[in-house]
Motif scaffolding. Structure first.
Motif, PDB file in Angstrom:
ATOM      1  N   ASP A  63       0.834  -1.194   0.000  1.00  0.00           N
ATOM      2  CA  ASP A  63       0.000   0.000   0.000  1.00  0.00           C
ATOM      3  C   ASP A  63       0.877   1.255   0.000  1.00  0.00           C
ATOM      4  O   ASP A  63       1.948   1.278   0.606  1.00  0.00           O
ATOM      5  N   GLN A  64       0.425   2.307  -0.684  1.00  0.00           N
ATOM      6  CA  GLN A  64       1.215   3.536  -0.782  1.00  0.00           C
ATOM      7  C   GLN A  64       1.463   4.210   0.567  1.00  0.00           C
ATOM      8  O   GLN A  64       2.381   5.014   0.709  1.00  0.00           O
ATOM      9  N   ASN A  65       0.649   3.886   1.562  1.00  0.00           N
ATOM     10  CA  ASN A  65       0.808   4.501   2.880  1.00  0.00           C
ATOM     11  C   ASN A  65       1.688   3.681   3.821  1.00  0.00           C
ATOM     12  O   ASN A  65       1.868   4.055   4.975  1.00  0.00           O
ATOM     13  N   GLN A  66       2.242   2.579   3.334  1.00  0.00           N
ATOM     14  CA  GLN A  66       3.036   1.718   4.211  1.00  0.00           C
ATOM     15  C   GLN A  66       4.379   2.376   4.534  1.00  0.00           C
ATOM     16  O   GLN A  66       4.970   3.060   3.707  1.00  0.00           O
ATOM     17  N   ASN A  67       4.852   2.114   5.754  1.00  0.00           N
ATOM     18  CA  ASN A  67       6.174   2.561   6.158  1.00  0.00           C
ATOM     19  C   ASN A  67       7.219   1.907   5.254  1.00  0.00           C
ATOM     20  O   ASN A  67       7.278   0.686   5.135  1.00  0.00           O
ATOM     21  N   ALA A  68       8.058   2.720   4.622  1.00  0.00           N
ATOM     22  CA  ALA A  68       8.997   2.185   3.643  1.00  0.00           C
ATOM     23  C   ALA A  68       9.990   1.218   4.266  1.00  0.00           C
ATOM     24  O   ALA A  68      10.371   0.220   3.658  1.00  0.00           O
ATOM     25  N   ARG A  69      10.409   1.476   5.493  1.00  0.00           N
ATOM     26  CA  ARG A  69      11.419   0.630   6.103  1.00  0.00           C
ATOM     27  C   ARG A  69      10.826  -0.677   6.591  1.00  0.00           C
ATOM     28  O   ARG A  69      11.470  -1.700   6.612  1.00  0.00           O
ATOM     29  N   GLU A  70       9.565  -0.672   7.013  1.00  0.00           N
ATOM     30  CA  GLU A  70       8.900  -1.814   7.624  1.00  0.00           C
ATOM     31  C   GLU A  70       9.791  -2.388   8.707  1.00  0.00           C
ATOM     32  O   GLU A  70      10.316  -1.657   9.526  1.00  0.00           O
ATOM     33  N   ARG A  71      10.021  -3.718   8.705  1.00  0.00           N
ATOM     34  CA  ARG A  71      10.840  -4.328   9.754  1.00  0.00           C
ATOM     35  C   ARG A  71      12.122  -4.929   9.197  1.00  0.00           C
ATOM     36  O   ARG A  71      12.774  -5.724   9.857  1.00  0.00           O
ATOM     37  N   ALA A  72      12.508  -4.564   7.996  1.00  0.00           N
ATOM     38  CA  ALA A  72      13.685  -5.156   7.371  1.00  0.00           C
ATOM     39  C   ALA A  72      14.960  -4.706   8.084  1.00  0.00           C
ATOM     40  O   ALA A  72      15.108  -3.538   8.437  1.00  0.00           O
ATOM     41  N   VAL A  73      15.861  -5.681   8.299  1.00  0.00           N
ATOM     42  CA  VAL A  73      17.133  -5.397   8.956  1.00  0.00           C
ATOM     43  C   VAL A  73      18.224  -6.165   8.229  1.00  0.00           C
ATOM     44  O   VAL A  73      18.060  -7.349   7.919  1.00  0.00           O
ATOM     45  N   PHE A  74      19.356  -5.502   7.970  1.00  0.00           N
ATOM     46  CA  PHE A  74      20.522  -6.173   7.396  1.00  0.00           C
ATOM     47  C   PHE A  74      21.736  -5.774   8.214  1.00  0.00           C
ATOM     48  O   PHE A  74      22.075  -4.590   8.300  1.00  0.00           O
ATOM     49  N   THR A  75      22.388  -6.742   8.847  1.00  0.00           N
ATOM     50  CA  THR A  75      23.588  -6.490   9.633  1.00  0.00           C
ATOM     51  C   THR A  75      24.652  -7.497   9.227  1.00  0.00           C
ATOM     52  O   THR A  75      24.412  -8.401   8.420  1.00  0.00           O
ATOM     53  N   ASN A  76      25.844  -7.384   9.816  1.00  0.00           N
ATOM     54  CA  ASN A  76      26.901  -8.349   9.506  1.00  0.00           C
ATOM     55  C   ASN A  76      26.756  -9.638  10.301  1.00  0.00           C
ATOM     56  O   ASN A  76      27.538 -10.567  10.112  1.00  0.00           O
ATOM     57  N   ALA A  77      25.734  -9.726  11.177  1.00  0.00           N
ATOM     58  CA  ALA A  77      25.505 -10.943  11.967  1.00  0.00           C
ATOM     59  C   ALA A  77      24.197 -11.628  11.614  1.00  0.00           C
ATOM     60  O   ALA A  77      24.069 -12.836  11.783  1.00  0.00           O
ATOM     61  N   TYR A  78      23.208 -10.868  11.135  1.00  0.00           N
ATOM     62  CA  TYR A  78      21.905 -11.439  10.803  1.00  0.00           C
ATOM     63  C   TYR A  78      21.172 -10.520   9.847  1.00  0.00           C
ATOM     64  O   TYR A  78      21.515  -9.342   9.688  1.00  0.00           O
ATOM     65  N   THR A  79      20.148 -11.089   9.229  1.00  0.00           N
ATOM     66  CA  THR A  79      19.264 -10.330   8.338  1.00  0.00           C
ATOM     67  C   THR A  79      17.828 -10.755   8.611  1.00  0.00           C
ATOM     68  O   THR A  79      17.564 -11.936   8.839  1.00  0.00           O
ATOM     69  N   VAL A  80      16.910  -9.808   8.587  1.00  0.00           N
ATOM     70  CA  VAL A  80      15.486 -10.094   8.661  1.00  0.00           C
ATOM     71  C   VAL A  80      14.834  -9.549   7.387  1.00  0.00           C
ATOM     72  O   VAL A  80      14.932  -8.355   7.093  1.00  0.00           O
ATOM     73  N   ILE A  81      14.194 -10.437   6.623  1.00  0.00           N
ATOM     74  CA  ILE A  81      13.433 -10.046   5.442  1.00  0.00           C
ATOM     75  C   ILE A  81      11.957 -10.270   5.761  1.00  0.00           C
ATOM     76  O   ILE A  81      11.485 -11.409   5.775  1.00  0.00           O
ATOM     77  N   PRO A  82      11.200  -9.219   6.072  1.00  0.00           N
ATOM     78  CA  PRO A  82       9.789  -9.398   6.429  1.00  0.00           C
ATOM     79  C   PRO A  82       8.967  -9.844   5.221  1.00  0.00           C
ATOM     80  O   PRO A  82       9.324  -9.565   4.063  1.00  0.00           O
ATOM     81  N   HIS A  83       7.834 -10.502   5.508  1.00  0.00           N
ATOM     82  CA  HIS A  83       7.032 -11.022   4.400  1.00  0.00           C
ATOM     83  C   HIS A  83       6.505  -9.920   3.504  1.00  0.00           C
ATOM     84  O   HIS A  83       6.264 -10.140   2.312  1.00  0.00           O
ATOM     85  N   GLY A  84       6.345  -8.699   4.037  1.00  0.00           N
ATOM     86  CA  GLY A  84       5.859  -7.600   3.214  1.00  0.00           C
ATOM     87  C   GLY A  84       6.831  -7.176   2.125  1.00  0.00           C
ATOM     88  O   GLY A  84       6.457  -6.485   1.176  1.00  0.00           O
ATOM     89  N   VAL A  85       8.101  -7.577   2.250  1.00  0.00           N
ATOM     90  CA  VAL A  85       9.095  -7.254   1.236  1.00  0.00           C
ATOM     91  C   VAL A  85       8.922  -8.118  -0.015  1.00  0.00           C
ATOM     92  O   VAL A  85       9.368  -7.759  -1.107  1.00  0.00           O
ATOM     93  N   LEU A  86       8.249  -9.261   0.140  1.00  0.00           N
ATOM     94  CA  LEU A  86       8.129 -10.200  -0.975  1.00  0.00           C
ATOM     95  C   LEU A  86       7.030  -9.731  -1.927  1.00  0.00           C
ATOM     96  O   LEU A  86       5.942 -10.295  -2.003  1.00  0.00           O
ATOM     97  N   SER A  87       7.354  -8.700  -2.658  1.00  0.00           N
ATOM     98  CA  SER A  87       6.403  -8.072  -3.575  1.00  0.00           C
ATOM     99  C   SER A  87       6.731  -8.471  -5.015  1.00  0.00           C
ATOM    100  O   SER A  87       7.718  -9.155  -5.292  1.00  0.00           O
ATOM    101  N   ASP A  88       5.910  -7.995  -5.945  1.00  0.00           N
ATOM    102  CA  ASP A  88       6.125  -8.316  -7.354  1.00  0.00           C
ATOM    103  C   ASP A  88       7.437  -7.757  -7.896  1.00  0.00           C
ATOM    104  O   ASP A  88       8.015  -8.312  -8.834  1.00  0.00           O
ATOM    105  N   ILE A  89       7.920  -6.648  -7.337  1.00  0.00           N
ATOM    106  CA  ILE A  89       9.069  -5.983  -7.947  1.00  0.00           C
ATOM    107  C   ILE A  89      10.396  -6.644  -7.586  1.00  0.00           C
ATOM    108  O   ILE A  89      11.440  -6.243  -8.108  1.00  0.00           O
ATOM    109  N   VAL A  90      10.396  -7.658  -6.726  1.00  0.00           N
ATOM    110  CA  VAL A  90      11.652  -8.316  -6.364  1.00  0.00           C
ATOM    111  C   VAL A  90      11.676  -9.784  -6.790  1.00  0.00           C
ATOM    112  O   VAL A  90      12.514 -10.546  -6.322  1.00  0.00           O
TER     113      VAL A  90
END
Length: 276
Positions: free
Chosen positions: A16-43
């Motif tokens: 949705d256009q009103n969604q927080n762009a960052r959501e809960r995604a995290v990328f570090t040198n020890a772990y990564t979190v890819i939230p389900h909302g990132v799994l969109s058509d554009i990726v």
């Protein structure tokens, strides 16, 4: 108390256009979190040799990221699939079905896999994947190059299902923490395990695990709060976590449903004494 197990499958679309762009995604040198909302058509990616199929690549061997495995979510539309899905002759894999129905052939044997279906396919095995049904079929595809060991036979392919492997209670947890193991952990033919970990509401890992195994963790159901290195992160069904070797980790279940995830780890081989 009985519990119904479910399996979250992404459906794509756009946020949705009103969604927080960052959501809960995290990328570090020890772990990564890819939230389900990132799994969109554009990726999504479209793989050579696959028809009417799209994928979300969650992890692949990459300096500073996953080192031992690749993990994808694959969505096969009706009439789609592949007669030669694996381009790497050294690769082994696990397929775990999240939604829909999948036809898998390994050699001369054919299987119809439903949600919760699990297949281990040995390195070099010839297999095909197709969707001969009316709805999309979605599965997790975990791939690894097999590491041969002297005097150890290559494991055989097999097909089973979540409901055929009842969760085994972890010691002294009263059933609040259990693991569904699809292979014998003492069988040295296997150089990786893909298990399902289940926490009932209130269940916890009460210490910070710190170990050499790398993890790919896909949340199948429910909610949990995970300790990743020094951070407490809330995760929910459809989220993917990559944990580097030695990343401290613990968790507890949140909400009223079981918290379940599909867990990859590399095991049963001597540590390499050189970098590739």
């Amino acid at each position: 108390m009985s519990h119904e197990f479910t399996y979250y499958a992404p459906t794509g679309g756009l946020p949705d256009q009103n969604q927080n762009a960052r959501e809960r995604a995290v990328f570090t040198n020890a772990y990564t979190v890819i939230p389900h909302g990132v799994l969109s058509d554009i990726v999504v990616s479209y793989l050579p040799g696959w028809e009417r199929t799209r994928t979300w690549v969650l992890a692949r061997p990459l300096s500073g990221f996953a080192e031992t495995f690749a993990q994808l979510i694959v969505e096969v539309s009706p009439g789609g699939g592949s007669s030669n899905p694996e381009p790497d002759p050294l690769a082994e894999c696990v397929i775990f079905v999240l939604a829909g129905h999948l036809r898998l052939t390994i050699g001369a044997r054919a299987y119809e896999m439903d949600p919760g279906g699990y297949a281990f396919i040995a390195p070099g095995e010839k297999y095909t994947v197709s969707n001969d049904f009316d709805t999309p079929a979605t599965f997790v595809w975990i791939r690894k190059r097999y590491e041969h060991a002297p005097g150890i036979d290559v494991p055989e392919s097999f097909v089973t299902a979540d409901n055929e492997k009842p969760p085994v209670e972890m010691p002294n947890t009263s059933g609040y923490w259990s693991t569904s193991r699809f292979v014998d952990p003492h069988d040295l033919r296997y150089d990786f395990h893909v298990n399902i970990v289940t926490f009932l509401p209130g269940g916890t890992i009460p210490f910070a695990e710190t170990h050499v195994m790398e993890h790919g963790l896909y949340v199948l159901q429910g909610r949990g709060v995970y300790l990743l290195n020094q951070d407490w992160v809330e995760v929910t069904e459809g989220d993917f976590l990559w944990l580097r070797a030695f990343c401290p980790q613990a968790c507890y279940a949140a909400g009223r449903r079981p918290f379940r995830y599909l867990l990859y780890k590399d095991v049963n081989r001597h540590p390499k004494l050189h970098l590739a």
